[in-house]
Design an enzyme around this catalytic site. Sequence first.
Site, short mmCIF file in Angstrom:
data_model
loop_
_atom_site.label_atom_id
_atom_site.label_comp_id
_atom_site.label_asym_id
_atom_site.label_seq_id
_atom_site.Cartn_x
_atom_site.Cartn_y
_atom_site.Cartn_z
CB SER A 142 -0.93 -0.04 1.22
OG SER A 142 -1.73 1.12 1.31
CE1 TYR A 156 -0.03 5.40 -5.39
CE2 TYR A 156 -0.07 6.46 -3.24
CZ TYR A 156 0.46 5.53 -4.10
OH TYR A 156 1.48 4.71 -3.67
CE LYS A 160 -0.68 2.10 -3.49
NZ LYS A 160 -0.19 0.76 -3.90
#
Length: 286
Positions: A142, A156, A160
Amino acid sequence: MTFPTDRPTTWFVTGTSRGLGLELVRQLLERGDDVAATTRSADRLLAALGDDVDRARLLPLTVDLRDETAVRQAVRAATERFGGLDAVVNNAGYGFLAAVEETGDREVRDMLDVQVVGVWNVLRATLPVLREQRGGHVVNVSSILGLTAVPGWALYCAGKFALEGLTEALAAEMADFGVGVTLVEPGYFRTDFLTRDSLALPAATTPHYPAIRDMIAHHLELQGGQLGDPAKGAAAIIDRVRSGEGPLRQLLGSDAHSYATAKVAALRADVEAAAVSAAATDFPAA
């Protein structure tokens, strides 16, 4: 997880032509382990590794992780080549910097296809092997931005954050089968993640987010000055898998630890502030 003593450990690693993934492959081969390494370009991976590795222990695989059939074929090729599978590392990914308003539909889908759908494809193909042998280890890479979020990184972070939820559930599901699960949360590492090769920008921007434009310029200038050492990061991941010990989350970097500490403090403050008001939406006690 007890790793085999009668043969090398077999790893299936995604996203291997750059960064932490490339360093993982290099160190694993130096250890004498077998590695099935997926990438969008096997030629780029081989060029990056050079001639100083034992290529007999390497199975380079050009795979689009969004293609479930291709992923299954890659896993089958790995198990047939090396006779088993011990550790799976989901590392593939890329960055994207833009305001939420500037992030297009195609850009959202492309990111989630890699960061979520691609990981799920790998897990569906590899978990039956690990589950049946009642042993192995899954590493999902991650980011500290899977635990906290900052302006300009929304897409993003969304990918994650999804990976974090998936991995927490996966760890509980695999516990009864003797399969370890680790969620790696790196800070800024001195890879090429902050270059145009690994960092995407929006197709169009607006003039309303000058702070985000400044942040992007700063991040591009940061390349080469990141705090984290990728060789040490890869070694830490390998050590965690080999030991089979440690908590679910593996923070890499003092910057990651600082971000996580601030997130925990902010979350604790929110929870404590709701201590009285949260019960207001309950049905009255019988």
